[in-house]
Each structure stands twice: as C-alpha cells, then as structure tokens.
Design an enzyme around this catalytic site. Structure first.
Site, PDB file in Angstrom:
ATOM      1  N   LYS A 141       0.835  -1.196   0.000  1.00  0.00           N
ATOM      2  CA  LYS A 141       0.000   0.000   0.000  1.00  0.00           C
ATOM      3  C   LYS A 141       0.875   1.254   0.000  1.00  0.00           C
ATOM      4  CE  LYS A 141      -3.436   2.422   2.723  1.00  0.00           C
ATOM      5  NZ  LYS A 141      -4.376   2.426   3.836  1.00  0.00           N
TER       6      LYS A 141
ATOM      7  N   GLU B 155      10.561  -4.702   4.377  1.00  0.00           N
ATOM      8  CA  GLU B 155      10.591  -6.128   4.004  1.00  0.00           C
ATOM      9  C   GLU B 155      10.257  -6.296   2.527  1.00  0.00           C
ATOM     10  OE1 GLU B 155       8.960  -4.908   6.621  1.00  0.00           O
ATOM     11  OE2 GLU B 155       9.041  -6.260   8.348  1.00  0.00           O
TER      12      GLU B 155
ATOM     13  N   GLY C 110      -4.767  -1.664   4.887  1.00  0.00           N
ATOM     14  CA  GLY C 110      -3.988  -2.814   4.421  1.00  0.00           C
ATOM     15  C   GLY C 110      -4.671  -4.144   4.716  1.00  0.00           C
ATOM     16  N   ARG C 111      -5.147  -4.308   5.942  1.00  0.00           N
ATOM     17  CA  ARG C 111      -5.750  -5.593   6.326  1.00  0.00           C
ATOM     18  C   ARG C 111      -7.162  -5.760   5.769  1.00  0.00           C
ATOM     19  NH1 ARG C 111      -4.599  -2.213  10.292  1.00  0.00           N
ATOM     20  NH2 ARG C 111      -6.170  -1.369  11.692  1.00  0.00           N
TER      21      ARG C 111
ATOM     22  N   GLU D 168      -4.694  -6.291  14.872  1.00  0.00           N
ATOM     23  CA  GLU D 168      -4.185  -4.984  14.431  1.00  0.00           C
ATOM     24  C   GLU D 168      -5.313  -3.944  14.489  1.00  0.00           C
ATOM     25  OE1 GLU D 168      -0.653  -4.544  11.502  1.00  0.00           O
ATOM     26  OE2 GLU D 168      -2.376  -3.959  10.314  1.00  0.00           O
TER      27      GLU D 168
ATOM     28  N   HIS E   4      -5.179 -32.591  18.223  1.00  0.00           N
ATOM     29  CA  HIS E   4      -4.064 -33.392  18.735  1.00  0.00           C
ATOM     30  C   HIS E   4      -2.937 -32.515  19.238  1.00  0.00           C
ATOM     31  CE1 HIS E   4      -5.955 -37.020  17.076  1.00  0.00           C
ATOM     32  NE2 HIS E   4      -6.374 -36.184  16.144  1.00  0.00           N
TER      33      HIS E   4
ATOM     34  N   LYS F  72       9.571  -0.864  14.468  1.00  0.00           N
ATOM     35  CA  LYS F  72      10.166  -0.610  13.138  1.00  0.00           C
ATOM     36  C   LYS F  72      11.251   0.444  13.251  1.00  0.00           C
ATOM     37  CE  LYS F  72       6.076  -1.246  10.164  1.00  0.00           C
ATOM     38  NZ  LYS F  72       5.169  -0.588   9.238  1.00  0.00           N
TER      39      LYS F  72
HETATM   40  O1  F6P Z   1       3.321  -2.944   9.792  1.00  0.00           O
HETATM   41  C1  F6P Z   1       1.956  -3.077   9.659  1.00  0.00           C
HETATM   42  C2  F6P Z   1       1.464  -2.724   8.288  1.00  0.00           C
HETATM   43  O2  F6P Z   1       1.415  -1.366   8.127  1.00  0.00           O
HETATM   44  C3  F6P Z   1       0.107  -3.360   8.027  1.00  0.00           C
HETATM   45  O3  F6P Z   1      -0.928  -2.618   8.514  1.00  0.00           O
HETATM   46  C4  F6P Z   1       0.129  -3.514   6.553  1.00  0.00           C
HETATM   47  O4  F6P Z   1      -0.847  -4.419   6.112  1.00  0.00           O
HETATM   48  C5  F6P Z   1       1.535  -3.999   6.335  1.00  0.00           C
HETATM   49  O5  F6P Z   1       2.294  -3.269   7.272  1.00  0.00           O
HETATM   50  C6  F6P Z   1       2.095  -3.817   4.959  1.00  0.00           C
HETATM   51  O6  F6P Z   1       2.063  -2.492   4.539  1.00  0.00           O
HETATM   52  P1  F6P Z   1       2.233  -2.090   3.022  1.00  0.00           P
HETATM   53  O7  F6P Z   1       1.133  -2.722   2.245  1.00  0.00           O
HETATM   54  O8  F6P Z   1       2.179  -0.601   3.001  1.00  0.00           O
HETATM   55  O9  F6P Z   1       3.567  -2.608   2.557  1.00  0.00           O
END
Ligand code: F6P
Length: 546
Positions: A206, A212, A266-267, A352, A383, A511
């Site tokens: 987003k 990452e 995002g979620r 979240e 189990h 972060k």
């Molecule tokens: O670190 C949390 C977050 O901001 C989430 O809310 C989001 O889904 C995820 O990181 C990834 O963010 P992006 O889509 O901006 O890379």
C-alpha cells in the site's frame, strides 16, 4: 480514565453477569429443546449456530441494548456512507465500496469513489485474463505461469489465505508463491523453484515503503535482471500500491501499476488490486464471486436488525466473554485444509484493528479491548492444543468452521471430519462429570480403587463455548461472505470499545528501533544507547557473526 462502566447498558450487563455467570449451557439446552434452532442464523450458503454459548434471551437483549446505547446503527451507516471514521488518520473506511456490487454512489469529499474502483477492477480483469490466456507474456515470449506475490501484512495475508482457500479453482499450470518475511530464506526458497522466463513478480505494498517488501522486491529484481537483463523488468514486474511516486522510483513502469486508495486499510485490502494474484489464479469471474459474497454479507450487516444480524451477534457474544467473563483470548478453528491460513489472516484483522488502548475521545480505556486470537486447522489441532480447551483452567471461546461438502470427497474422510467438528462442540459444551467418568470405568470393568484414582483426571467441566459455522462449500462466494462477516464483527467490537479499528500506530515503534540497531549490526554506527539486555544481545550476536 474513561469510565465505560458508568454507562447504563454496561451496568445492566454487569448485574446480569453476577446472577448468570455459573449457568450451565447443558441446563439451558435441557430446558429449551429448540435452543439449537433458535440461536442460529442462516445466510445464503452459511449457517451460524451460536447456541453453545453462555447466553440466554436476557443476556442477548442486554447486549443488544449496549449496541444501541453505543449508537451502532449510526456508526454502521457512517462507514457505509464514506464518513471519515478513521479519525486519527482523517480517512474514510471503504473496503465495502470495493465490493459494492450495486454500484450505488459513495462519496468521499464530495466525490463518488465508485468510478475509480470500477476502473481498477476492469484493469485487474484485463491484466489477469491476459496473463491467464498468455496474451501478456514474459520478455522472451513465454507464458507467465509462476506468479510471485511480494508483500507483507495485509498485502500478503489476504491474497495468501484466499489463494490457498480456493486452490481447488486454480487454473491448470499456474503456480502461486508468496514472499513476505525479510528472512532471506523466504526469497531463496521461492527463487530456487522458479524460472525467470515464466515468472511474474507482483510487488504488493500500500505504502511502497515497507522495508521487508522493498528489500525482497530488490532481491527478486536483481535475480531477474541477472538472468534476462534490465529490459525484462517491464514484462516481469507489476506493482499494487497507492504510492505512484515510489513505484516509479523503484523502476516499475506506471502502466504496470494497479492503484488502490487510502480509504482502504492494508488488512482490508484483499478486495482491491491487492487481489491480483487471486484473479490470476482462479480467474476474474471467480474473483468477482468473492466480491459478490462479501457484498451479500455487507447488505445483511447494514440492513438486518441486530437480533438476526450475524456479525453483530458474534461481536456481542465476544464482548460478553471479553468484558464480563474476563476471557481475553479467542480461537478460530477451520475444519478444512484449504482454510488453514484463515486464523493467521484473522489474527491481523482482529489484533491490528482492536489491539488499542486509547478511545476515539482520546482517553485511555479502563476495560479490555481486543482479545488475543489464535487457531489452526482441525482435526490437526485436536491433537495439539485442544487438551487445554477441554481441561485447562480457563475457558477459551472458539469458532468452529466447516464446509458441509468437501471439494475432495474421498471415501469416508469428510464424514469423519464432520463427525469430529460436531463432537468437539458437543464435548466442550456438555463435559463429563466425575460420576459419568466413574460409571464409564465401571462398565469397562475397572476396580473401585482404579476408578477412585482416575475419575477426576477423566472428567471434563464442560460449559465451554463454541460457535459452529457451517459453509455449504469453500467456494469463492461463501469465502467472501465469511471474510466480510469477520471484518464486520471486528468493526462492531471497535464501536462497543469506542476505539479506532482502522489505524495501527502500535507497529511503528519496533520498526523505528530496528532502523537504529541495523547500522550497529552492520558496524557503521556505535555506542547507541540501549538497555543492558539489548546491548548485550547486540554484542553477543556481532561476536558470533564475526
Ligand atoms: O506494519 C503493519 C502494516 O502497516 C500493516 O498494517 C500492513 O498491512 C503492512 O504493514 C504492509 O504495509 P504495506 O502494504 O504498506 O507494505
């Protein structure tokens, strides 16, 4: 401190709880033979049985009273009409617009958002079909059959969960992969399996600033360029983002960018361009069925009175346990291998969204908010952690989710699975008294001494709550309904708790500190102040890595 306990409906529930708390569900079932039918709701291809909960009409009425007192109806209307209910970020919250199949206008700042949503859906349709039919090929003209989604959090968990849930619908010859973790293992393991000529990388972010995702995307880009050259990038990389500028900076052609908007969290973004890999894997028509299912749940949520409103009922029962029984954990157990990643997806959605401590009125809460959510696929988890659910000291409410019909009806497999899910709900509710355990052992010919020694170990207190959600089948439509149901459940709880479900400032501190520690590990910065534990850990790790 903000005193929620001062509210009338809350006080009423506290009083009811005092008298009701030890009520046994099995007594409620005994006195009302119709309970199982009464406390259940059906919507299209989904049945939700909530009868195995510590509730009766009086409790439910009081919970609905709480929802009314909190202005839930108005809050639902606010969300659906595009009001900026994400107040800390001054944004509307319009995942519901992404699946607004009626296409009725929804205005944000005086502008209807539907035309841009429809245009993006058209673009997703065209591109996904072009990839599936081999009209959009790789640089060397080969069909793109390895589709790699690079994203994390909401840009990974939704597409991953849905792709796995709908694996049965994947086009022949298409393989989907997901790279999310910064751990290089994720990247390495995927890149080892695929061929650059037939690979499409989807960079899903987003913000397009997530370390990452950008690190993984850069590694994949280098891998591709090393194999096919710089010119190949345009045919092997696309971006799903709200941030055009950063996408361009990264070197992805803006024509290959699929937009969404800041009114989509995002979620909550799986219904947007973030669903690209889903559309490629299962076909755009099936992707639309997911949207249809979600829209059906949206309409139900928006228009149904609380007494029959599935997300509202589930949310309020959750509040009952969380805030009155003091139970701050909650499990989701899909009895379906295809749904194995649903708990991980719901973990982000729920935790979240509602893992918050400050109210919308800018005050610290003095009551519990979001519970810790966990889960895993049944029967496997029977189990592993079910021992605690049956005989542990705490109650843990769980949702049991099962399709009536499997995509893989092999022999008696599915009948055995169904028997298990139903048995778990029954066992958790009914339990087994010491007397019952003793009688069983007696019938099995055990000595009195053995019976006396073992009867406590073999008894179950029962009265442990479950919701049973029966899906006709795990198909795109039903999955859309299921996911939208949980989204709305989380929203209702946020309204009761008076927190903003749509920001996530809690992820920022860690972060930021990681950015401080990184140069220390790399040896480009020294003597940054840390607590003695963190400092010693940095020293220890640096020594090992020397
Ligand atoms: O670190 C949390 C977050 O901001 C989430 O809310 C989001 O889904 C995820 O990181 C990834 O963010 P992006 O889509 O901006 O890379």
């Amino acid at each position: 401190m903000f005193g929620r306990t001062k509210n009338k409906a809350w006080k009423n529930l506290e009083n009811i709880y005092k008298h009701f708390k030890d009520t046994q569900m099995k007594d409620l079932f005994a006195t009302d033979p119709k309970r199982g039918e009464l406390y259940a709701e059906q919507l299209e291809t989904m049945l939700v049985d909530y009868s195995k909960n510590r509730i009766d009409d009086k409790v439910l009425e009081a919970l609905f009273g709480l929802a009314r007192e909190r202005g839930l109806k108005e809050k639902i209307n606010d969300m659906f009409s595009g009001k900026k209910i994400n107040t800390t970020e001054n944004r509307a919250v319009l995942h519901i617009a992404l699946r607004n199949r009626a296409n009725t206008p929804i205005y944000v700042d005086g502008r209807d958002v539907m035309p841009q949503i429809n245009a993006t859906l058209e673009k997703v349709k065209d591109f996904s079909e072009a990839v599936r039919l081999g009209r959009f090929t790789g640089y060397t003209g080969k069909k793109l059959t390895n589709i790699v989604n690079i994203g994390i959090g909401g840009s990974d968990l939704g597409p991953y969960m849905v792709c796995e849930a709908l694996r049965h619908y994947w086009a022949k010859g298409i393989n989907c992969y997901f790279i999310s973790n910064i751990d290089g293992t994720g990247c390495a393991e995927v890149l080892n399996k695929i061929d650059p000529e037939t690979t499409l990388f989807i960079v899903a972010s987003k913000t397009f600033t997530t370390i990452e995702t950008l690190t993984n995307a850069r590694t994949c880009r280098k891998w591709l360029v090393d194999a096919l050259g710089e010119h190949a990038v345009a045919k092997h990389f696309i971006a799903l983002s709200t941030n055009k500028e950063e996408v361009e900076k990264f070197g992805i052609n803006p024509d290959n960018m699929f937009a969404f908007w800041d009114f989509v969290g995002g979620r909550y973004s799986v219904w947007s361009a973030i669903g690209m890999i889903i559309a490629i894997a299962i076909g755009y028509k099936n992707f639309e069925r997911i949207l249809d299912g979600a829209f059906t749940m949206d309409e139900h949520f928006k228009n149904t009175e609380f007494e029959h409103n599935i997300p509202v009922i589930l949310a309020l029962i959750g509040i009952w346990y969380n805030n009155f029984y003091g139970v701050h954990r909650y499990g989701v157990i899909p009895y379906d291998q295809y749904l194995q990643y649903l708990p991980a997806y719901l973990q982000q959605l729920d935790m979240e969204s509602n893992g918050k401590s400050v109210t919308l009125d800018n005050k610290y809460v003095d009551y519990a908010t979001g519970p810790a959510l966990f889960g895993g696929a049944g029967t496997n988890v029977q189990h592993s952690f079910f021992q605690l659910l049956h005989q542990g000291t705490e109650i843990v409410p769980i949702d049991l989710i099962v399709p009536a019909i499997s995509h893989n009806e092999i022999g008696a497999h599915h009948q055995i699975l169904l028997a298990n899910v139903l048995a778990q709900g029954e066992a958790l509710m009914r339990g087994k008294t010491e007397e019952e355990a003793a009688a069983e052992m007696e019938a099995a010919g055990k000595s009195q001494a053995e019976i006396n020694r073992m009867k406590k170990y073999k008894s179950f207190s029962g009265n442990r709550p479950t919701n049973t959600i029966v899906l006709k089948k795990v198909d795109p439509f039903t999955l859309g309904m299921l996911v939208a149901m949980y989204e709305h459940k989380v929203f209702v709880q946020s309204v009761i708790w008076n927190v903003n479900a749509f920001d996530q400032f809690g992820v920022e501190l860690g972060k930021k500190l990681a950015l401080n520690i990184l140069p220390e590990l790399q040896g480009t910065a020294h003597n940054i102040e840390h607590d003695s534990s963190t400092a010693a850990l940095i020293k220890y790790i640096k020594n090992i890595r020397k």
